[in-house]
Design an enzyme around this catalytic site. Structure first.
Site, PDB file in Angstrom:
ATOM      1  N   ARG A  52       0.870  -1.183   0.000  1.00  0.00           N
ATOM      2  CA  ARG A  52       0.000   0.000   0.000  1.00  0.00           C
ATOM      3  C   ARG A  52       0.901   1.227   0.000  1.00  0.00           C
ATOM      4  O   ARG A  52       2.105   1.118   0.163  1.00  0.00           O
ATOM      5  CB  ARG A  52      -1.029  -0.013   1.145  1.00  0.00           C
ATOM      6  N   GLY A  53       0.239   2.396  -0.170  1.00  0.00           N
ATOM      7  CA  GLY A  53       1.024   3.620  -0.353  1.00  0.00           C
ATOM      8  C   GLY A  53       1.104   3.876  -1.865  1.00  0.00           C
ATOM      9  O   GLY A  53       1.386   2.940  -2.636  1.00  0.00           O
ATOM     10  N   ALA A  54       0.832   5.118  -2.271  1.00  0.00           N
ATOM     11  CA  ALA A  54       0.657   5.404  -3.702  1.00  0.00           C
ATOM     12  C   ALA A  54       1.836   4.951  -4.577  1.00  0.00           C
ATOM     13  O   ALA A  54       1.628   4.217  -5.559  1.00  0.00           O
ATOM     14  CB  ALA A  54       0.370   6.900  -3.875  1.00  0.00           C
ATOM     15  N   ARG A  88      -7.775  -0.173  -6.756  1.00  0.00           N
ATOM     16  CA  ARG A  88      -7.946   0.967  -5.839  1.00  0.00           C
ATOM     17  C   ARG A  88      -8.070   2.242  -6.679  1.00  0.00           C
ATOM     18  O   ARG A  88      -7.253   2.458  -7.580  1.00  0.00           O
ATOM     19  CB  ARG A  88      -6.755   1.073  -4.860  1.00  0.00           C
ATOM     20  N   GLN A 203      -1.949   2.548   9.854  1.00  0.00           N
ATOM     21  CA  GLN A 203      -0.668   2.594   9.126  1.00  0.00           C
ATOM     22  C   GLN A 203       0.402   3.324   9.940  1.00  0.00           C
ATOM     23  O   GLN A 203       1.592   3.046   9.798  1.00  0.00           O
ATOM     24  CB  GLN A 203      -0.844   3.312   7.776  1.00  0.00           C
ATOM     25  N   ASP A 244      -1.866  10.865  -2.220  1.00  0.00           N
ATOM     26  CA  ASP A 244      -2.290   9.822  -3.166  1.00  0.00           C
ATOM     27  C   ASP A 244      -2.620  10.404  -4.533  1.00  0.00           C
ATOM     28  O   ASP A 244      -2.496   9.727  -5.551  1.00  0.00           O
ATOM     29  CB  ASP A 244      -3.490   9.064  -2.607  1.00  0.00           C
ATOM     30  N   ASN A 254      -5.229  12.460   0.489  1.00  0.00           N
ATOM     31  CA  ASN A 254      -4.326  11.602   1.276  1.00  0.00           C
ATOM     32  C   ASN A 254      -5.183  10.856   2.293  1.00  0.00           C
ATOM     33  O   ASN A 254      -6.410  11.018   2.368  1.00  0.00           O
ATOM     34  CB  ASN A 254      -3.236  12.449   1.951  1.00  0.00           C
ATOM     35  N   LYS A 255      -4.548  10.047   3.102  1.00  0.00           N
ATOM     36  CA  LYS A 255      -5.235   9.192   4.072  1.00  0.00           C
ATOM     37  C   LYS A 255      -6.272   9.955   4.892  1.00  0.00           C
ATOM     38  O   LYS A 255      -6.031  11.087   5.312  1.00  0.00           O
ATOM     39  CB  LYS A 255      -4.165   8.562   4.988  1.00  0.00           C
TER      40      LYS A 255
HETATM   41  O1  MRU Z   1      -4.503   3.178   2.199  1.00  0.00           O
HETATM   42  P1  MRU Z   1      -3.026   3.394   2.066  1.00  0.00           P
HETATM   43  O2  MRU Z   1      -2.248   2.844   3.214  1.00  0.00           O
HETATM   44  O3  MRU Z   1      -2.505   2.935   0.718  1.00  0.00           O
HETATM   45  O4  MRU Z   1      -2.869   4.978   2.110  1.00  0.00           O
HETATM   46  C1  MRU Z   1      -1.574   5.523   1.981  1.00  0.00           C
HETATM   47  C2  MRU Z   1      -1.523   6.991   2.129  1.00  0.00           C
HETATM   48  O5  MRU Z   1      -2.522   7.659   2.261  1.00  0.00           O
HETATM   49  C3  MRU Z   1      -0.170   7.629   2.005  1.00  0.00           C
HETATM   50  O6  MRU Z   1      -0.068   8.759   2.809  1.00  0.00           O
HETATM   51  C4  MRU Z   1       0.053   8.040   0.535  1.00  0.00           C
HETATM   52  O7  MRU Z   1      -0.172   6.966  -0.323  1.00  0.00           O
HETATM   53  C5  MRU Z   1       1.399   8.577   0.311  1.00  0.00           C
HETATM   54  S1  MRU Z   1       2.605   7.318   0.367  1.00  0.00           S
HETATM   55  C6  MRU Z   1       4.107   7.910  -0.043  1.00  0.00           C
END
Ligand code: MRU
Length: 347
Positions: A52-54, A88, A203, A244, A254-255
């Site tokens: 996970r993470g963009a 996603r 996270q 994201d 973002n999250k």
């Molecule tokens: O649902 P996730 O864990 O994929 O969400 C991740 C985030 O929101 C991060 O802050 C974002 O992807 C930036 S990662 C460098």
């Protein structure tokens, strides 16, 4: 203690390739790896947050397209692209990486109607895999560049609040927001970090805390709801988070919970920075209102660490991301530098 690669391409003794991921669902209890040998396995890993993470899901999807191309040439790569794109919706890096890898695969495919040379399918697979390797390598380099630009924003001894995980685990390596903190640490600026736990998937508590501990960067875990109190008592010097998707006007998805932190930061006069590679900027999306926000299983909200915490049958809403308006963002750090509003194109 170092950090093993978030994801990497491995080849076994029979010459078969697989995408090896840190299985982030199992952190911090155990450091375990997941080998994905099929497109479906990569799609599941993305959907279920094993990766996970963009930037990390972008690179994983690129390898997923390559797995398709290696197995069945261009048609299979195209099908892989469709399957992976649907996993996603919010992080633009996913579609960006799929599009790039498909373009590489298409450029190695014979022209429609042309005689198919022996090895043509192999050439498509090799081109897609080469592109996935390039995306992965470029991600680490871009995070390190982001760190070297962002370090100027971090005063000596800064007390930094971060939300979610925008670190090594959210990227192929080094991290975006945590990459900036890491660069400040490596430059001797002695930052300390407030780590928001980041309900509901945690996270922050599970991943950012694990990562910072391994890096030896001093950090303290706090419940998300403590951010306002910490700011009011003068214990936060700046906020830095990842993204994201960044719309053309600078609005940042973002999250979930990021928006609340940004509002609090503005109220308290605290700088709110976003660190993200240029692949997170979506010039085709005018404002944050056009960003599709993923909704996940309500069970992520009604349970905590596997334990049910709400009455049976209780409805729950689980938006995975929110949008922080550009007006609340002090600056955006990319691999090209530190950008401050107004963002006359390109960011
Ligand atoms: O649902 P996730 O864990 O994929 O969400 C991740 C985030 O929101 C991060 O802050 C974002 O992807 C930036 S990662 C460098």
């Amino acid at each position: 203690m170092g950090l093993p690669p978030t994801l990497e391409w491995t080849v076994d003794e029979r010459g078969d390739g697989a995408l090896r991921l840190i299985d982030q669902r199992r952190l911090p209890r155990e450091l375990a790896f997941l080998d994905c040998r099929t497109v479906a396995a990569v799609a599941d890993a993305i959907r279920e947050l094993a990766v996970r993470g963009a930037p990390a899901i972008g690179a994983a999807a690129a390898y997923g397209v390559a797995i398709g191309a290696l197995a069945g040439g261009l048609a299979a790569a195209e099908a892989a692209g469709l399957e992976l794109r649907a996993t996603r919706p919010t992080a633009v890096n996913l579609a960006w990486a799929i599009d790039r890898t498909l373009a590489a695969a298409r450029s190695a495919a014979p022209e429609p109607g042309a005689a198919v040379e022996p090895g043509a399918a192999g050439a498509v697979g090799a081109a897609a895999l080469g592109c996935a390797h390039d995306i992965a390598a470029a991600d680490v380099a871009s995070n390190q560049a982001m760190g070297s630009h962002g370090v100027a924003l971090i005063p000596h001894g800064a007390r930094i609040l971060t939300h979610c995980n925008a670190g090594h685990l959210a990227t192929v390596g080094y991290g975006t927001a945590i990459g900036v903190i890491r660069a400040a640490w490596e430059a001797g600026r002695e930052p300390t970090v407030w780590v928001d736990e980041t309900r509901p998937v945690l996270q922050g508590a599970r991943l950012t805390a694990w990562e910072l501990q391994r890096l030896g960067i001093p950090a303290t875990l706090v419940a998300d709801v403590m951010a306002g109190s910490l700011m009011a008592s003068g214990h936060v010097d700046l906020v830095i988070v990842g993204a994201d998707r960044i719309a053309a006007n600078g609005d940042v998805a973002n999250k979930i919970g990021t928006y609340s932190v940004a509002v609090l930061a503005q109220h308290h006069g605290i700088p709110f920075y976003v660190a993200a590679p240029s692949s997170t900027i979506d010039a085709a999306t005018a404002t944050g209102a056009d960003i599709v926000i993923e909704e996940r299983d309500p069970a992520e909200v009604t349970r905590f660490g596997g334990t049910v915490i709400a009455p049976l049958g209780m409805p729950a809403l689980n938006r995975a991301f929110d949008v922080t308006p550009a007006a609340l963002v002090t600056a955006i750090v990319t691999e090209h530098g530190v950008h401050r509003p107004p963002y006359h194109p390109p960011i």
